[in-house]
Design a protein around this motif. Structure first.
Motif, PDB file in Angstrom:
ATOM      1  N   ARG A 166       0.820  -1.296  -0.033  1.00  0.00           N
ATOM      2  CA  ARG A 166      -0.135   0.379  -0.109  1.00  0.00           C
ATOM      3  C   ARG A 166       0.709   1.239   0.318  1.00  0.00           C
ATOM      4  N   GLN A 213       0.992   3.995  -2.561  1.00  0.00           N
ATOM      5  CA  GLN A 213       0.625   6.054  -2.266  1.00  0.00           C
ATOM      6  C   GLN A 213       1.934   6.538  -2.783  1.00  0.00           C
ATOM      7  N   TYR A 249      -7.514  12.837  -4.047  1.00  0.00           N
ATOM      8  CA  TYR A 249      -8.168  11.574  -3.284  1.00  0.00           C
ATOM      9  C   TYR A 249      -6.531  10.344  -2.469  1.00  0.00           C
ATOM     10  N   GLU A 302      -5.829  11.814   0.037  1.00  0.00           N
ATOM     11  CA  GLU A 302      -6.522  12.288   1.000  1.00  0.00           C
ATOM     12  C   GLU A 302      -6.500  10.367   1.672  1.00  0.00           C
ATOM     13  N   ILE A 303      -5.868   9.299   1.563  1.00  0.00           N
ATOM     14  CA  ILE A 303      -5.584   8.165   1.780  1.00  0.00           C
ATOM     15  C   ILE A 303      -4.472   8.342   2.062  1.00  0.00           C
ATOM     16  N   LYS A 355      -3.571  10.635   4.906  1.00  0.00           N
ATOM     17  CA  LYS A 355      -3.786  11.784   5.654  1.00  0.00           C
ATOM     18  C   LYS A 355      -2.810  12.958   5.361  1.00  0.00           C
ATOM     19  N   LEU A 402      -0.034  13.309  -6.228  1.00  0.00           N
ATOM     20  CA  LEU A 402       0.854  12.387  -5.589  1.00  0.00           C
ATOM     21  C   LEU A 402       2.605  12.337  -5.723  1.00  0.00           C
TER      22      LEU A 402
END
Ligand SMILES: Nc1ncnc2c1ncn2[C@@H]1O[C@H](COP(=O)(O)OP(=O)(O)OP(=O)(O)O)[C@@H](O)[C@H]1O
Ligand SMILES: [Mg+2]
Lengths: 399, 279
Positions: A101, A105, A129, A132-133, A135, A181
């Motif tokens: 994960r 990210q 998004y 946000e994932i 944080k 990202l």
């Protein structure tokens, strides 16, 4: 060149007992037989390749050849059955769920064929998004998301919902969502295939412009040779879950590995339609062996904006002179081109098929197109040839 | 055939006895909670004079459905009910339906989510729902009596069981309907299962879940009426009384009131379930 992603002996078999099916496949059972006897489908089989840092690698192949399976294995949206995938020194295939994960990210951005935007979120919230994932706090992620939207030319559209945007704009949002990202790798599965041809060309240009600034490592899936030629630094060709050829656009066009590639290449163009005559450029300035010295040759090159110039003598092509050699000669005070002329030039006739030109075309020196009397009719340089080929593909209306 | 009779009924009775004995703490807790829930809700609604409550319902219908026609229908329909002298049983029927729906949602939504996310749970839950939905409605009244005795609590219990399947089914369906590419997108950005559920799957499933809740409400209403047989009261009780006393007119009036309540609830829920236009 640094290898960013390395894929080794990768297999993906769909079905209830993939490991068992894999041993059967490796022991020589054919794919069709495997399907018939055990109901297992082979997605990809024994695939190895690498992606260099900062390049666009295009994976090309017909429908069902395993392209999507391959790209989804790289970030393990699809779990490979066997084989290894490395991202620099991280072994992707050995990561735990949590580690995976994190890698997803921070390292991978993904863009989808049908955009896969979230319909209940505005453009801005879609782009946010990923942050946000992770944080990231609101102010910071707003800022990053706005930047990303601006990058793809969607400033002012941040509050629109996907259903209110055109296809092209939706995919820009999709692109921005991945870029927000700042990942070093972009996975793009037929990202532009759902767009109509004009928008599609715009998006390709846009991607190339962005890539000039960003230097991401991009794996781009396509079933379209034209797109592959335009975007790909290198191209990987797949058939039935296997890689059948890997190389630059020129290598693949000039030396198709087998009939399948040959057909792919032919389907989309060209060889019969395009000849040296149709893709050449008018020679513009030509130096005269009898009258021009280094100074005149340099001046003519400057006028035409070229770095080497063909030399004719009595209306016949005799050689080529480069700008570097000409300025050397000028410094030495030479008055003619005798010492610097390179007579080892490749000449082709106007009717030569365009595909054959690739084999003849050197890295830097242009091809000379001459008629039967050795008179210079035109010049072919590499960039122009590729451009002409991809345009020809579009004009033919194929794909 | 007389020689040996398979003791189906006997076994079930034994089972029920066992449950009533050993799970009395659970049934008591359920009784306590639902009874006070119903009481609070009914008291709250009866606190207002009927005309005020009717006005409140109409405004509520308007804000929820954003349609004047629905508000108007609510206003006129409820006035008719009041006029027929059925206001008090109507209030208690609405209270029963709301409580039963609430409990059905509290249990049903998580079950639906579970069935959508886990193949194993899906395989267990779906056949049970199939059986539940083929049994005739009043069969559920039978276990309600030994557990809770006659009255509203038993009625709620039977109603919850009867009306829950669509909430579970449609929650599950709504989540499963989210396109694979979107799930892939959420995964590709590194979402956890919970993030994916709350940021993507549930918001996208909302219209379908709402449709499920709508069906649950409608089933709950029909069951609450049937549950008058075990003393649930309300409009069903009025019908029941009318049948026993052979008062056809009275029975029809109660029937009309039930239809009005059903239509109001349905219209409001339908608009809630419809896709919200992004603004
Ligand atoms: N989930 C799956 N279950 C079973 N078989 C699958 C699954 N996904 C893909 N396949 C099979 O694997 C093979 C490769 O499919 P894949 O989607 O990777 O092809 P593709 O090259 O992306 O094709 P397209 O251009 O149509 O997208 C196909 O034969 C397909 O039927
Ligand atoms: Mg695909």
């Amino acid at each position: 060149m640094k290898e960013k992603i390395v894929v080794k002996d990768l297999y993906k078999i769909f079905g209830p007992r993939p490991k068992h099916a894999l041993t059967m496949l490796k022991s020589g059972v054919s794919k069709d037989e495997l399907m018939e006897k055990t109901g297992h489908g082979v997605g990809i089989a024994d695939v190895s390749f690498h992606v260099n840092e900062g390049e666009i690698l295009v994976v090309m192949g017909l429908s069902g050849s395993g392209k999507s399976t391959l790209v989804r294995c790289i970030n393990r949206l699809i779990e490979p059955t066997a084989g290894k995938i490395f991202l620099e020194d991280i072994e992707i295939t050995a990561l735990t769920k949590k580690e995976l994960r994190e890698v997803r990210q921070r390292r991978f951005g993904m863009v989808f064929q049908h955009f896969a935007l979230f319909p209940h979120r505005s453009a801005l919230k879609n782009v946010e998004y990923g942050l946000e994932i992770q944080k990231v706090d609101l102010a910071q992620r707003r800022e990053k998301a706005m930047q990303a939207l601006e990058q793809v030319g969607l400033k002012g559209w941040e509050n629109s919902y996907p259903s209110q945007l055109s296809g092209g704009m939706q995919q820009r949002v999709g692109l921005a969502r991945a870029l927000a990202l700042d990942p070093d790798i972009m996975l793009m599965d037929e990202a532009f295939s759902a767009l109509d041809p004009l928008i599609r060309r715009d998006m390709q240009d846009e991607l190339l412009t962005l890539q000039d600034k960003m230097h991401k490592t991009i794996i781009f899936i396509s079933h379209d040779l034209d797109e592959a030629l335009k975007l790909g630094d290198r191209i990987v060709l797949m058939m039935d879950g296997m890689i059948i050829q890997e190389g630059t656009a020129e290598e693949i066009l000039a030396h198709p590995a087998n009939e399948y590639v040959q057909k792919f290449v032919e389907d989309v163009n060209l060889s019969k339609v395009l000849t040296a005559e149709t893709v050449m450029k008018k020679p513009g300035e030509v130096a005269s062996y009898a009258y021009d010295g280094p100074k005149a040759a340099l001046w003519k090159m400057k006028q035409a904006g070229i770095s080497s110039i063909f030399v004719q003598h009595k209306n016949k092509l005799v050689g080529i002179v480069s700008a570097d050699d000409a300025s050397e000669a000028l410094k030495k005070g030479e008055m003619n081109l005798k010492n610097i002329i390179n007579t080892d030039i490749t000449k082709v006739l106007p009717a030569t098929p365009a595909l054959e030109l690739f084999t003849l075309l050197g890295e830097n020196s242009p091809l000379a197109v001459v008629d039967e009397d050795d008179r210079l009719k035109g010049v072919i340089i590499r960039g122009a040839l590729l451009a002409a080929l991809s345009e020809g593909a579009q004009n033919n209306g194929s794909v | 055939m007389d020689l040996f009779r398979i003791p189906v009924g006997r076994v079930i009775e034994l089972g029920l006895d066992l449950i009533t004995e050993h799970l009395s703490f659970a049934t008591k807790a359920f009784s306590g909670i639902t009874e006070s829930g119903i009481r609070i809700l009914v008291d709250a609604m009866m606190f207002f004079p009927p005309w005020a409550l009717i006005a409140i319902f109409s405004v509520l219908a308007w804000t929820l459905s954003r349609k004047k026609s629905v508000a108007l229908f609510t206003l006129m329909g409820f006035f008719l009910i009041w006029n027929m002298g059925l206001w008090s049983p109507t209030v208690s029927t609405i209270a029963l339906v709301l409580i039963a729906t609430l409990i059905a949602m509290i249990i049903g939504l998580p079950m639906g989510i579970l069935a959508a996310l886990s193949r194993g749970a899906y395989r267990v839950i779906m056949p049970i729902l199939d059986v539940m939905q083929t049994l005739p409605a009043f069969v559920y009244l039978i276990p309600a009596i030994p557990f809770f005795g006659l009255g509203a609590v038993g009625a709620i219990f039977a109603t919850v069981i009867f009306s829950m399947p669509p909430a579970i089914r449609l929650t599950c369906l709504g989540i499963k309907q989210v396109p694979v590419e979107m799930i892939d997108a959420a995964d590709a950005f590194g979402s956890t299962t919970a993030q994916k559920l709350f940021k993507l799957q549930l918001p996208m499933a909302t219209p379908t879940i709402m449709a499920g809740i709508n069906q649950t409400i409608m089933l709950a209403l029909s069951m609450v009426v049937i549950a008058a047989m075990i003393g649930a009261g309300g409009l069903g009780g009025e019908v029941w009384k009318a049948i026993q006393r052979l008062e056809a007119g009275r029975g029809f009036e109660a029937g009309i009131a039930i239809v009005i309540v059903a239509m109001v609830l349905d219209r409001i829920m339908q608009r809630l379930g419809g896709k919200k236009e992004p603004v």
